[in-house]
Design an enzyme around this catalytic site. Structure first.
Site, PDB file in Angstrom:
ATOM      1  N   GLU A  79     -26.254 -21.354 -12.493  1.00  0.00           N
ATOM      2  CA  GLU A  79     -26.972 -22.353 -13.285  1.00  0.00           C
ATOM      3  C   GLU A  79     -28.363 -22.623 -12.706  1.00  0.00           C
ATOM      4  OE1 GLU A  79     -22.884 -24.844 -14.158  1.00  0.00           O
ATOM      5  OE2 GLU A  79     -24.543 -25.814 -13.152  1.00  0.00           O
ATOM      6  N   CYS A 100     -34.245 -26.869 -10.388  1.00  0.00           N
ATOM      7  CA  CYS A 100     -33.098 -26.881  -9.483  1.00  0.00           C
ATOM      8  C   CYS A 100     -32.438 -25.502  -9.532  1.00  0.00           C
ATOM      9  CB  CYS A 100     -32.157 -27.984  -9.964  1.00  0.00           C
ATOM     10  SG  CYS A 100     -30.621 -28.049  -9.075  1.00  0.00           S
ATOM     11  N   CYS A 107     -18.935 -21.954  -4.516  1.00  0.00           N
ATOM     12  CA  CYS A 107     -19.224 -22.510  -3.189  1.00  0.00           C
ATOM     13  C   CYS A 107     -17.926 -22.576  -2.408  1.00  0.00           C
ATOM     14  CB  CYS A 107     -19.836 -23.908  -3.314  1.00  0.00           C
ATOM     15  SG  CYS A 107     -20.272 -24.605  -1.698  1.00  0.00           S
ATOM     16  N   CYS A 111     -16.126 -29.490  -1.506  1.00  0.00           N
ATOM     17  CA  CYS A 111     -16.224 -30.954  -1.537  1.00  0.00           C
ATOM     18  C   CYS A 111     -15.373 -31.441  -2.718  1.00  0.00           C
ATOM     19  CB  CYS A 111     -17.673 -31.402  -1.676  1.00  0.00           C
ATOM     20  SG  CYS A 111     -18.699 -30.787  -0.336  1.00  0.00           S
ATOM     21  N   CYS A 114     -16.914 -32.068  -6.395  1.00  0.00           N
ATOM     22  CA  CYS A 114     -17.957 -31.173  -6.910  1.00  0.00           C
ATOM     23  C   CYS A 114     -17.385 -30.024  -7.727  1.00  0.00           C
ATOM     24  CB  CYS A 114     -18.764 -30.633  -5.723  1.00  0.00           C
ATOM     25  SG  CYS A 114     -19.923 -29.343  -6.184  1.00  0.00           S
ATOM     26  N   CYS A 361     -23.534 -30.605 -10.707  1.00  0.00           N
ATOM     27  CA  CYS A 361     -23.520 -29.304 -10.051  1.00  0.00           C
ATOM     28  C   CYS A 361     -22.311 -28.442 -10.423  1.00  0.00           C
ATOM     29  CB  CYS A 361     -23.532 -29.680  -8.574  1.00  0.00           C
ATOM     30  SG  CYS A 361     -23.185 -28.494  -7.374  1.00  0.00           S
TER      31      CYS A 361
HETATM   32  N1  SAH Z   1     -24.433 -27.478  -1.328  1.00  0.00           N
HETATM   33  C1  SAH Z   1     -25.587 -28.301  -1.243  1.00  0.00           C
HETATM   34  C2  SAH Z   1     -26.514 -28.220  -2.445  1.00  0.00           C
HETATM   35  C3  SAH Z   1     -25.854 -28.147  -3.801  1.00  0.00           C
HETATM   36  S1  SAH Z   1     -25.067 -29.605  -4.368  1.00  0.00           S
HETATM   37  C4  SAH Z   1     -25.179 -29.733  -0.974  1.00  0.00           C
HETATM   38  O1  SAH Z   1     -23.989 -30.031  -1.033  1.00  0.00           O
HETATM   39  O2  SAH Z   1     -26.055 -30.529  -0.661  1.00  0.00           O
HETATM   40  C5  SAH Z   1     -26.447 -30.665  -4.754  1.00  0.00           C
HETATM   41  C6  SAH Z   1     -26.100 -32.128  -4.743  1.00  0.00           C
HETATM   42  O3  SAH Z   1     -25.272 -32.459  -5.869  1.00  0.00           O
HETATM   43  C7  SAH Z   1     -25.335 -32.553  -3.497  1.00  0.00           C
HETATM   44  O4  SAH Z   1     -25.873 -33.743  -2.968  1.00  0.00           O
HETATM   45  C8  SAH Z   1     -23.948 -32.771  -4.054  1.00  0.00           C
HETATM   46  O5  SAH Z   1     -23.199 -33.595  -3.230  1.00  0.00           O
HETATM   47  C9  SAH Z   1     -24.264 -33.334  -5.418  1.00  0.00           C
HETATM   48  N2  SAH Z   1     -23.135 -33.361  -6.350  1.00  0.00           N
HETATM   49  C10 SAH Z   1     -22.122 -32.477  -6.470  1.00  0.00           C
HETATM   50  N3  SAH Z   1     -21.273 -32.853  -7.452  1.00  0.00           N
HETATM   51  C11 SAH Z   1     -21.754 -34.009  -7.964  1.00  0.00           C
HETATM   52  C12 SAH Z   1     -21.323 -34.890  -8.994  1.00  0.00           C
HETATM   53  N4  SAH Z   1     -20.228 -34.642  -9.693  1.00  0.00           N
HETATM   54  N5  SAH Z   1     -22.077 -36.001  -9.248  1.00  0.00           N
HETATM   55  C13 SAH Z   1     -23.210 -36.235  -8.545  1.00  0.00           C
HETATM   56  N6  SAH Z   1     -23.669 -35.443  -7.585  1.00  0.00           N
HETATM   57  C14 SAH Z   1     -22.948 -34.339  -7.276  1.00  0.00           C
HETATM   58 FE1  SF4 Z   2     -20.627 -26.816  -2.181  1.00  0.00          FE
HETATM   59 FE2  SF4 Z   2     -20.633 -28.694  -4.058  1.00  0.00          FE
HETATM   60 FE3  SF4 Z   2     -20.034 -29.332  -1.532  1.00  0.00          FE
HETATM   61 FE4  SF4 Z   2     -22.580 -28.654  -2.171  1.00  0.00          FE
HETATM   62  S1  SF4 Z   2     -21.425 -30.449  -2.908  1.00  0.00           S
HETATM   63  S2  SF4 Z   2     -21.358 -27.945  -0.391  1.00  0.00           S
HETATM   64  S3  SF4 Z   2     -22.182 -27.122  -3.763  1.00  0.00           S
HETATM   65  S4  SF4 Z   2     -18.828 -27.965  -2.873  1.00  0.00           S
END
Ligand code: SAH
Ligand code: SF4
Length: 375
Positions: A79, A100, A107, A111, A114, A361
């Site tokens: 994306e 972005c 990934c 997390c 996410c 994301c």
């Molecule tokens: N892996 C990196 C960059 C990609 S994620 C990281 O984790 O920082 C980019 C941002 O989107 C991160 O701060 C992540 O925690 C956030 N993010 C992921 N899922 C989300 C969601 N459902 N709502 C809001 N932010 C989210």
């Molecule tokens: Fe990976 Fe999503 Fe965690 Fe970023 S927030 S490290 S993209 S699992």
């Protein structure tokens, strides 16, 4: 590229011409490179692919966020998102544009909140695949702007010189059609470190996009050793840390990476980066109801932020289908932010963009792959 060109028996200066066509004129066809000999264009076509990503879906949200689904050569999906933030009192055409980009397919860090982590990790992107996302946006915006009218307006006019390519139009052409780049799409940038640094160098280079490192933000879930490495790399990018928990107890619940690099390892690495690069640091904090939105967390977060001289960006959680998490009510979000403000921490709260187009994301890809699997 110069080395390869010379080894293949062509003149070294051809490399500069190719870079010019790719990054300044932004053509996507070897045959459009009209000042290159035909046999050299044939050699290029045999040995290289221009823009190894193909946009297959382009979704526009009401609030001016545009999300593109891109297909790679191996059919993987990633994306890329374009976000327009209108400047105060000015029309949308004069908005600040942030792109972005994704850096991995899926990934591995899992997390809990996410969508990118849900389907696991498939592979790292090549630097070319990251740069190609940006080149697509560049071309697309330039086509829409119709001959760079808007961007040229900021460039000083020299004396008019009738026909031919003036200095002014050359500069305007070279300037990318966006203002900021954030590595906040799919994947963990510091887990694809070499491609990340290579991409940044191509973006920075005067033969490349000539795009300043200070307008590039790398977001990480907290890979402490690579943060330290990046501090020494000589690329002055901005760093955003996905903190999302101000104590190990809370962070452990939602971010498995915290077991490997708990706060006592992460924060010193971030401090080292901060000391090397000044105030280019943001702490990202997604607000998730009853997980990390207590006032106690806000107080702990304030301590961390003050110690690092960091800006805090609170982000109300974007709901992901199939995950149990919710965003807190607005009064609760405000109470959290107030504690930070009272502690004199620089803080913003993102009133989200793109909620209606699965902008969290990894969500658009997840939905598209699920739909494909069902059909
Ligand atoms: N892996 C990196 C960059 C990609 S994620 C990281 O984790 O920082 C980019 C941002 O989107 C991160 O701060 C992540 O925690 C956030 N993010 C992921 N899922 C989300 C969601 N459902 N709502 C809001 N932010 C989210
Ligand atoms: Fe990976 Fe999503 Fe965690 Fe970023 S927030 S490290 S993209 S699992």
């Amino acid at each position: 590229m110069t080395e390869r060109i010379v080894a293949a028996g062509y003149k070294a200066f051809r490399a500069k011409q190719v870079m010019d066509w790719l990054y300044k004129k932004r053509v996507e066809d070897w045959d459009a490179m009209s000042n290159l000999p035909k046999d050299f264009r044939g050699w290029l076509a045999e040995n290289y692919i221009i823009y190894p990503v193909r946009p297959i879906l382009d979704k526009r949200s009401d609030d001016v966020t545009q999300k593109m689904l891109m297909e790679l050569e191996d059919k993987s999906l990633i994306e890329t998102v374009l976000i327009r933030a209108p400047k105060k009192g000015v029309g949308q055409e004069d908005s600040r544009k942030t792109v972005c980009v994704s850096i991995q397919v899926g990934c591995a860090y899992g997390c809990k909140f996410c969508a990118s982590g849900l389907a696991g990790f498939r592979r790292n992107l090549l630097a070319a695949e990251v740069v190609a996302q940006l080149m697509h946006i560049c071309r697309r915006e330039e086509e829409q702007e119709g001959g760079n009218e808007h961007r040229t307006s900021n460039v000083e006019h020299s004396t008019s010189n009738g026909g031919g390519e003036s200095q002014m139009s050359k500069q305007a052409q070279e300037r990318p059609a966006f203002d900021n780049i954030v590595f906040m799409g799919m994947g963990e940038p510091l887990a694809n470190y070499d491609a990340l640094v290579r991409t940044i160098r191509i973006l920075n280079a005067d033969w490349g996009l000539n795009f300043g490192a200070r307008r590039i933000t790398v977001s990480t879930s907290g890979l402490a050793p690579q943060i330290e490495q990046l501090a020494e790399e000589g690329v002055a990018v901005r760093l955003a840390i996905s903190l999302h928990g101000a104590t190990n107890a809370v962070r452990d619940q939602i971010m498995p990476i915290n077991k490997r690099y708990p706060l006592e390892k992460l924060l010193p690495a971030v401090k080292a980066f901060q000391q090397k690069h000044g105030r280019m640091l943001t702490l990202e904090f997604i607000l998730i109801e009853d997980v990390n939105d207590s006032l106690e967390q806000a107080r702990e977060l304030a301590k961390i932020a003050r110690n690092l001289h960091a800006h805090v960006n609170c982000i109300p959680y974007n709901t992901v289908e199939g995950l149990p998490w919710k965003r807190p009510s607005i009064p609760r979000q405000d109470a959290f932010v107030d504690i930070l403000k009272k502690a004199k921490v620089s803080v913003t709260i993102r009133r989200e963009k793109g909620h209606d187009i699965n902008a969290a994301c990894g969500q658009l890809r997840l939905k598209t792959e699920e739909a494909a699997a069902e059909s």
